[in-house]
Scaffold this motif. Structure first.
Motif, PDB file in Angstrom:
ATOM      1  N   TYR A  29     -45.051  53.979  24.834  1.00 25.66           N
ATOM      2  CA  TYR A  29     -45.846  53.310  23.801  1.00 25.66           C
ATOM      3  C   TYR A  29     -47.288  53.810  23.768  1.00 25.66           C
ATOM      4  O   TYR A  29     -47.894  53.884  22.696  1.00 25.66           O
ATOM      5  N   ALA A  30     -47.820  54.183  24.918  1.00 25.38           N
ATOM      6  CA  ALA A  30     -49.176  54.750  24.950  1.00 25.38           C
ATOM      7  C   ALA A  30     -49.198  56.095  24.224  1.00 25.38           C
ATOM      8  O   ALA A  30     -50.124  56.393  23.459  1.00 25.38           O
ATOM      9  N   ALA A  31     -48.166  56.904  24.439  1.00 25.33           N
ATOM     10  CA  ALA A  31     -48.066  58.201  23.769  1.00 25.33           C
ATOM     11  C   ALA A  31     -47.859  58.022  22.276  1.00 25.33           C
ATOM     12  O   ALA A  31     -48.424  58.757  21.448  1.00 25.33           O
ATOM     13  N   MET A  32     -47.053  57.046  21.907  1.00 25.56           N
ATOM     14  CA  MET A  32     -46.771  56.764  20.501  1.00 25.56           C
ATOM     15  C   MET A  32     -48.042  56.395  19.742  1.00 25.56           C
ATOM     16  O   MET A  32     -48.204  56.737  18.567  1.00 25.56           O
ATOM     17  N   GLU A  33     -48.960  55.732  20.437  1.00 24.77           N
ATOM     18  CA  GLU A  33     -50.217  55.287  19.825  1.00 24.77           C
ATOM     19  C   GLU A  33     -51.352  56.287  20.027  1.00 24.77           C
ATOM     20  O   GLU A  33     -52.466  56.071  19.548  1.00 24.77           O
ATOM     21  N   GLY A  34     -51.081  57.368  20.759  1.00 21.66           N
ATOM     22  CA  GLY A  34     -52.112  58.389  20.968  1.00 21.66           C
ATOM     23  C   GLY A  34     -53.217  57.970  21.913  1.00 21.66           C
ATOM     24  O   GLY A  34     -54.341  58.483  21.840  1.00 21.66           O
ATOM     25  N   LYS A  35     -52.916  57.073  22.840  1.00 21.21           N
ATOM     26  CA  LYS A  35     -53.930  56.564  23.778  1.00 21.21           C
ATOM     27  C   LYS A  35     -54.005  57.481  25.007  1.00 21.21           C
ATOM     28  O   LYS A  35     -53.330  57.239  26.022  1.00 21.21           O
ATOM     29  N   LEU A  36     -54.811  58.517  24.912  1.00 21.91           N
ATOM     30  CA  LEU A  36     -54.873  59.556  25.935  1.00 21.91           C
ATOM     31  C   LEU A  36     -55.273  59.017  27.305  1.00 21.91           C
ATOM     32  O   LEU A  36     -54.647  59.352  28.320  1.00 21.91           O
ATOM     33  N   SER A  37     -56.310  58.209  27.358  1.00 26.22           N
ATOM     34  CA  SER A  37     -56.780  57.708  28.660  1.00 26.22           C
ATOM     35  C   SER A  37     -55.714  56.858  29.345  1.00 26.22           C
ATOM     36  O   SER A  37     -55.527  56.922  30.562  1.00 26.22           O
ATOM     37  N   LEU A  38     -54.987  56.075  28.553  1.00 25.85           N
ATOM     38  CA  LEU A  38     -53.926  55.236  29.110  1.00 25.85           C
ATOM     39  C   LEU A  38     -52.743  56.094  29.561  1.00 25.85           C
ATOM     40  O   LEU A  38     -52.135  55.826  30.605  1.00 25.85           O
ATOM     41  N   VAL A  39     -52.426  57.121  28.793  1.00 22.58           N
ATOM     42  CA  VAL A  39     -51.362  58.058  29.187  1.00 22.58           C
ATOM     43  C   VAL A  39     -51.704  58.683  30.538  1.00 22.58           C
ATOM     44  O   VAL A  39     -50.874  58.728  31.450  1.00 22.58           O
ATOM     45  N   ASN A  40     -52.936  59.151  30.686  1.00 25.31           N
ATOM     46  CA  ASN A  40     -53.362  59.764  31.944  1.00 25.31           C
ATOM     47  C   ASN A  40     -53.294  58.779  33.108  1.00 25.31           C
ATOM     48  O   ASN A  40     -52.891  59.139  34.219  1.00 25.31           O
ATOM     49  N   LEU A  41     -53.697  57.544  32.846  1.00 23.89           N
ATOM     50  CA  LEU A  41     -53.676  56.513  33.882  1.00 23.89           C
ATOM     51  C   LEU A  41     -52.240  56.239  34.340  1.00 23.89           C
ATOM     52  O   LEU A  41     -51.955  56.170  35.546  1.00 23.89           O
ATOM     53  N   GLY A  46     -47.603  57.290  38.435  1.00 22.77           N
ATOM     54  CA  GLY A  46     -46.195  57.625  38.639  1.00 22.77           C
ATOM     55  C   GLY A  46     -45.245  57.417  37.489  1.00 22.77           C
ATOM     56  O   GLY A  46     -44.023  57.410  37.683  1.00 22.77           O
ATOM     57  N   ALA A  47     -45.759  57.246  36.255  1.00 16.03           N
ATOM     58  CA  ALA A  47     -44.865  57.115  35.107  1.00 16.03           C
ATOM     59  C   ALA A  47     -44.018  58.381  34.966  1.00 16.03           C
ATOM     60  O   ALA A  47     -44.523  59.494  35.118  1.00 16.03           O
ATOM     61  N   GLN A  48     -42.723  58.190  34.677  1.00 15.92           N
ATOM     62  CA  GLN A  48     -41.794  59.309  34.536  1.00 15.92           C
ATOM     63  C   GLN A  48     -41.491  59.568  33.064  1.00 15.92           C
ATOM     64  O   GLN A  48     -41.327  58.634  32.285  1.00 15.92           O
ATOM     65  N   GLN A  49     -41.366  60.836  32.695  1.00 15.68           N
ATOM     66  CA  GLN A  49     -41.207  61.179  31.282  1.00 15.68           C
ATOM     67  C   GLN A  49     -39.770  61.282  30.795  1.00 15.68           C
ATOM     68  O   GLN A  49     -39.523  61.511  29.617  1.00 15.68           O
ATOM     69  N   PHE A  50     -38.784  61.128  31.703  1.00 13.98           N
ATOM     70  CA  PHE A  50     -37.401  61.231  31.241  1.00 13.98           C
ATOM     71  C   PHE A  50     -36.926  59.962  30.536  1.00 13.98           C
ATOM     72  O   PHE A  50     -35.880  59.949  29.887  1.00 13.98           O
ATOM     73  N   ALA A  51     -37.693  58.873  30.658  1.00 13.53           N
ATOM     74  CA  ALA A  51     -37.329  57.620  29.997  1.00 13.53           C
ATOM     75  C   ALA A  51     -37.404  57.780  28.479  1.00 13.53           C
ATOM     76  O   ALA A  51     -38.192  58.557  27.954  1.00 13.53           O
ATOM     77  N   THR A  52     -36.536  57.033  27.773  1.00 12.92           N
ATOM     78  CA  THR A  52     -36.510  57.108  26.310  1.00 12.92           C
ATOM     79  C   THR A  52     -36.598  55.710  25.693  1.00 12.92           C
ATOM     80  O   THR A  52     -36.182  54.723  26.302  1.00 12.92           O
ATOM     81  N   GLU A  53     -37.128  55.670  24.481  1.00 14.43           N
ATOM     82  CA  GLU A  53     -37.179  54.429  23.705  1.00 14.43           C
ATOM     83  C   GLU A  53     -35.768  54.165  23.183  1.00 14.43           C
ATOM     84  O   GLU A  53     -35.089  55.072  22.694  1.00 14.43           O
ATOM     85  N   GLY A  57     -34.315  57.017  20.908  1.00 16.35           N
ATOM     86  CA  GLY A  57     -34.007  57.971  21.968  1.00 16.35           C
ATOM     87  C   GLY A  57     -35.147  58.940  22.219  1.00 16.35           C
ATOM     88  O   GLY A  57     -34.989  59.931  22.934  1.00 16.35           O
ATOM     89  N   ASN A  58     -36.319  58.658  21.651  1.00 16.51           N
ATOM     90  CA  ASN A  58     -37.486  59.529  21.832  1.00 16.51           C
ATOM     91  C   ASN A  58     -38.124  59.337  23.206  1.00 16.51           C
ATOM     92  O   ASN A  58     -38.228  58.212  23.697  1.00 16.51           O
ATOM     93  N   THR A  59     -38.595  60.422  23.781  1.00 20.06           N
ATOM     94  CA  THR A  59     -39.413  60.353  24.984  1.00 20.06           C
ATOM     95  C   THR A  59     -40.876  60.179  24.568  1.00 20.06           C
ATOM     96  O   THR A  59     -41.210  60.258  23.378  1.00 20.06           O
ATOM     97  N   ALA A  60     -41.730  59.998  25.547  1.00 23.18           N
ATOM     98  CA  ALA A  60     -43.177  59.936  25.273  1.00 23.18           C
ATOM     99  C   ALA A  60     -43.630  61.227  24.593  1.00 23.18           C
ATOM    100  O   ALA A  60     -44.404  61.203  23.631  1.00 23.18           O
ATOM    101  N   LEU A  61     -43.136  62.358  25.079  1.00 24.35           N
ATOM    102  CA  LEU A  61     -43.508  63.658  24.514  1.00 24.35           C
ATOM    103  C   LEU A  61     -43.045  63.784  23.070  1.00 24.35           C
ATOM    104  O   LEU A  61     -43.797  64.276  22.211  1.00 24.35           O
ATOM    105  N   THR A  62     -41.834  63.338  22.787  1.00 21.54           N
ATOM    106  CA  THR A  62     -41.313  63.424  21.420  1.00 21.54           C
ATOM    107  C   THR A  62     -42.191  62.635  20.452  1.00 21.54           C
ATOM    108  O   THR A  62     -42.515  63.119  19.367  1.00 21.54           O
ATOM    109  N   PHE A  63     -42.559  61.427  20.834  1.00 24.49           N
ATOM    110  CA  PHE A  63     -43.422  60.603  19.972  1.00 24.49           C
ATOM    111  C   PHE A  63     -44.777  61.273  19.751  1.00 24.49           C
ATOM    112  O   PHE A  63     -45.281  61.309  18.623  1.00 24.49           O
ATOM    113  N   ALA A  64     -45.371  61.788  20.810  1.00 30.89           N
ATOM    114  CA  ALA A  64     -46.684  62.425  20.693  1.00 30.89           C
ATOM    115  C   ALA A  64     -46.613  63.649  19.786  1.00 30.89           C
ATOM    116  O   ALA A  64     -47.521  63.897  18.983  1.00 30.89           O
TER     117      ALA A  64
END
Length: 198
Positions: A29-41, A46-53, A57-64
C-alpha cells in the motif's frame, strides 16, 4: 513526517516475524501511494516483496511501476538486488502482467528503461498474448506518448528498443523487422480494402 514516526514506533514494538504479513501488505500500500520514505522504512524493517495484493495479484513493485513512482521503483529494485531476490522483477499478477508490462502499458518510459537495465524479461506475455514491447508499440503508434515527470512526451517504443539493443542487438533487430512488416501488411490491407469499396 509524523506518520512515518508513528509507523517506526509501531515496528519497534512488535515482533516482526509474527507480523510479517502485515508488514508486507503495508509495503504494497505504501508503494501504491508512492510513499517513498515509508517504503524505505518498511524495507529497513524486513518487508518482503514477494507478497501480493489479493484482488489484483500485484506486488509492491508492480503497483509502483503502474502508477509511475520512479523513486519508489528504484528503492524496491535496490532492495531486491541487495537481498538477491532479483527474480521478483518478473513476478506476474492475475492477468500475467509483469511490472515491465505495466510500466510500458501506462507509458512510464524511465521506469521501463530502469527495469530493462535491471534485467526484467521483456519477452513475457500476459493472458491477452501481449508483452511489454507490444504495449510500448501500441502507445507510440496511437500517439499516446508516455508522459514524463516534466510533462513532456516521448516515443516509448523507440526508447525501449534502444535499451534492448544495448543488451541484445539481434533480438532488437528482429523485433523491429516484425513490427515494420506488420505495419506494411496493415497499410496494404487498408489500401486494398479502400480500393474494393470504390
Amino acid at each position: 513526517n509524523r506518520g512515518d514516526e508513528f509507523v517506526k514506533v509501531f515496528l519497534e514494538k512488535i515482533n516482526i516475524s509474527e507480523e510479517q504479513d502485515l508488514i508486507d501488505l503495508s509495503l504494497i500500500y505504501a508503494a501504491m501511494e508512492g510513499k517513498l520514505s515509508l517504503v524505505n522504512l518498511l524495507l529497513e524493517y524486513g518487508a518482503q516483496q514477494f507478497a501480493t495484493e489479493s484482488e489484483s495479484g500485484n506486488t509492491a513493485l508492480t503497483f509502483a511501476c503502474q502508477e509511475g513512482y520512479s523513486e519508489v521503483v528504484r528503492a524496491l529494485l535496490e532492495d531486491l538486488k541487495a537481498k538477491e531476490k532479483v527474480d521478483i522483477v518478473n513476478k506476474v499478477n492475475r492477468n500475467q502482467d509483469t511490472p515491465l508490462i505495466k510500466a510500458c502499458g501506462f507509458g512510464h518510459v524511465e521506469i521501463a528503461k530502469m527495469l530493462i537495465n535491471f534485467g526484467a524479461n521483456y519477452k513475457i506475455l500476459n493472458k491477452n498474448g501481449l508483452g511489454a514491447i507490444d504495449y510500448a508499440y501500441e502507445i507510440s503508434n496511437q500517439n499516446q506518448l508516455g508522459a514524463t515527470d516534466d510533462g513532456s512526451t516521448r516515443d516509448i517504443f523507440r526508447e525501449i528498443m534502444e535499451e534492448i539493443n544495448k543488451k541484445d542487438p539481434r533480438t532488437a533487430i528482429a523485433i523491429r523487422c516484425i513490427k515494420e512488416a506488420s505495419d506494411s501488411l496493415a497499410s496494404g490491407s487498408l489500401a486494398s480494402g479502400s480500393l474494393k469499396r470504390k
